[in-house]
Motif scaffolding. Sequence first.
Motif, PDB file in Angstrom:
ATOM      1  N   VAL A 328      48.260   6.132  82.381  1.00 27.61           N
ATOM      2  CA  VAL A 328      47.864   4.806  81.920  1.00 27.61           C
ATOM      3  C   VAL A 328      48.546   4.535  80.588  1.00 27.61           C
ATOM      4  N   LYS A 331      50.433  -2.290  78.355  1.00 32.42           N
ATOM      5  CA  LYS A 331      51.511  -3.196  78.720  1.00 32.42           C
ATOM      6  C   LYS A 331      51.802  -4.149  77.570  1.00 32.42           C
ATOM      7  N   THR A 335      46.399  -5.313  77.199  1.00 25.62           N
ATOM      8  CA  THR A 335      46.385  -5.058  78.641  1.00 25.62           C
ATOM      9  C   THR A 335      46.857  -3.653  78.964  1.00 25.62           C
ATOM     10  N   THR A 336      46.039  -2.926  79.712  1.00 26.46           N
ATOM     11  CA  THR A 336      46.442  -1.599  80.166  1.00 26.46           C
ATOM     12  C   THR A 336      47.105  -1.695  81.534  1.00 26.46           C
ATOM     13  N   GLN A 337      47.886  -0.692  81.864  1.00 31.37           N
ATOM     14  CA  GLN A 337      48.543  -0.645  83.165  1.00 31.37           C
ATOM     15  C   GLN A 337      48.563   0.784  83.667  1.00 31.37           C
ATOM     16  N   ARG A 338      48.487   0.934  84.963  1.00 24.53           N
ATOM     17  CA  ARG A 338      48.571   2.257  85.558  1.00 24.53           C
ATOM     18  C   ARG A 338      50.018   2.559  85.905  1.00 24.53           C
TER      19      ARG A 338
END
Length: 490
Positions: A328, A331, A335-338
């Motif tokens: 993780v 972004k 905002t988080t992103q996998r």
Amino acid sequence: MKLNITKAIAGLSLVTVISSCSKDFINLAPVSNQTTATFFKTTNDFQQGVNAIYDGLQSIRTYGKSSYYLMEVRSDNTDILDRGALGGVASQIDLFTETTTNPFLTDVYAGSYVTISRANAVLDQVDAAAIPDSSKKQFKGEALFLRAFVYFDLVRLYGKVPLVIRTETTAEAQHDKRNDVAEVYGQIEKDLQSAAALLPGIYTNVNDGGRATAGTANGLLGKVYITEKKWAAATAVLKNVTGYTLLSDYAALYNPANAVNAEVLFTVRFKKGLSPSEGNTYFTDMVPFSFYYNGVAYGGSNNNRPTNDMVSAYEKDDKRLIASLDTVSLKNATTTQRGNYVKKYLDVPGATGDGGSSFPVLRYADVLLLQAEALNEQGYSAATGPGTAFDYLNQVRLRAGLKARTTAELPDQGSFRDAVFSERRVELAFENNRWFDLIRYSKGLAILQAHLLKEYNLSTPVLTPARLLFPIPQSEIDIHNDPTNFPQNP
């Protein structure tokens, strides 16, 4: 004898002369048209020449970038962001569909011979040089070690390769043959044995940190013997690797400011912020496409990306996981992103492609696991005291915060062998070991075939032992045009 590659290259006025696609010979001549035979006179001249050999390892054609495509992306450890047809040449390496013109194949092959030619330039002249014996021994030892190290990569990647141990003319290089693997290994062993006898155990000048030592040469020689399945010889030489210890904090190994430490036997060093650049592309190459880090937005290629299988290879509570990779990221600021990415080389670059993380080639943890493997292959033992196979394996595990393996868990040679290879995967992840481990592991082909199916849903190509070698670059085949002495791999 400061290891300052930038000054070394500037002082040498290096000019590449291409005699074939792979044989780039260092030209040490300044405007006055000196040759390698006339340039090397003083201690400083040889110091610059040796520094230029180390510089060859920094190239983006080798450990600056391309090497981990052949040694990590090729394995089940990592892949690239675009795994489909649009992934181009990187995708070919990942999916075992590479052509003989793939630029990664050519870069590593050609870049390796640049480094070898620089080593040969020093070795051709050093014996007769009027410089102090102590300097002569060190320079010769360093050049021999570095040449052996590069040939060790080449022979494992391509099999038979030209064994060039002196400076050649263009005409001579065009008549090189692919020497038998046994000949190449014989020269590697000879070079490392000599290097171990010539090099100091330690350097007293702090600016020499990172140079090859006797321990470096013995450690690599032990790894060579393991690859050749010379188990007793490996055990004997690895016992000579002393003066090193495991750092208590695994993550500290990858701090750019801590590149030279008590655990690392040899590392390819980089430094950001210099002009010309002495940095690497690791950060830009490996982080996600949109990556927000320390309050700044960056963009990456997300190549050399940990596979899902790599993520699941770590045991619960293994401290190495969070130090090695993450699943993780941010972004943007909110905002988080996998998505998987390597963290070991997460050094913010001074500019695009100018990262300062060094690349650990050989560590004491590797030596311990090699010792465990060599002892087990000579005969399984349930003993767990100091100096036993279980002791060497468990030293690495305990540092990672894991429980020691027991004889109940590993009751025989086969189970112990599997445990060592599993431990090597997570301990040495993203350090260019996995592909070579799979090549010499009896279960390697089956693991790779399962990897293609599990990660990509591909049942083809059907992997055979021949696929454990990369093709020789087509440009080399064309230049030599000698199917008898310079054939392509099957």
